[in-house]
Scaffold this motif. Structure first.
Motif: not given
Length: 201
Positions: A130-137, A191-201
């Motif tokens: 699981v890759v948690p992504v917290h988006v904020f503003a 996008v970098a977080a998604i691509e990292a998920a490809f590599r780390e799974r």
């Protein structure tokens, strides 16, 4: 008091589901989660990525996310039949992710979905990666974006922006994205977080 709560999920598997990964996109209303997801679609491998279309007990409109709509009665029936991999309540609505999410992760794909932070513990229990992504503003940016949707105004917007979900997103694995500045910068980080998920799974 939290503004969302996890509903009973489908029975958890004996072991967390893998080898794919679940990118859990979380953050307050107006933070631009759906905007980031929409921009990322064209920048990652569509054969290896599954962008989830949520089921919501809210009528579709041009100002809201692109989702499938169910009545409260139909949603409850579908939940009882095991049609959802995960479901939860937020802002008086029911949200569900289709059972196909499990199959996609079993196939080794990276699943990307906008979810409530309340369901993060359930995601960690159900899926191996699981890759948690917290988006904020900033709050003033959130308020302006919510007002632009035309569904709320005045005190309702202020209450939504100031609402404390009461759920901490702590941990070294949280990917934090400030989406209050240049959109391109936030999209690149997502996008970098998604691509990292490809590599780390």
């Amino acid at each position: 008091m939290t503004h969302s709560s996890a509903l009973p999920k489908r029975d958890a598997p004996p072991q967390p589901i893998g080898p794919g990964a679940f990118v859990a996109v979380m953050g307050p209303s107006g933070s631009g989660k759906d905007t980031l997801i929409a921009h990322a679609r064209g920048r990652v491998d569509p054969q290896r990525t599954f962008f989830v279309r949520r089921i919501v007990t809210r009528a579709a409109d041009s100002a809201a996310e692109d989702h499938d709509t169910m009545s409260c009665e139909a949603f409850a029936a579908a939940q009882a039949e095991g049609a959802f991999a995960l479901c939860w309540k937020a802002h008086g609505l029911d949200y569900g992710l289709p059972a196909g999410v499990d199959a996609a992760i079993c196939d080794g794909r990276v699943v990307v979905a906008n979810v409530s932070r309340a369901v993060l513990p359930l995601l960690r229990e159900r899926y191996r990666h699981v890759v948690p992504v917290h988006v904020f503003a900033d709050p003033d940016i959130l308020a302006a974006r919510i007002a632009g949707r035309g569904r709320e105004s005045g005190e309702a917007i202020a209450a939504r922006v100031s609402r404390d979900p009461g759920i901490s997103l702590a941990g070294d694995d949280i990917v934090r994205i400030d989406n209050g500045g240049a959109l391109a910068t936030a999209v690149d980080r997502f996008v970098a977080a998604i691509e990292a998920a490809f590599r780390e799974r």
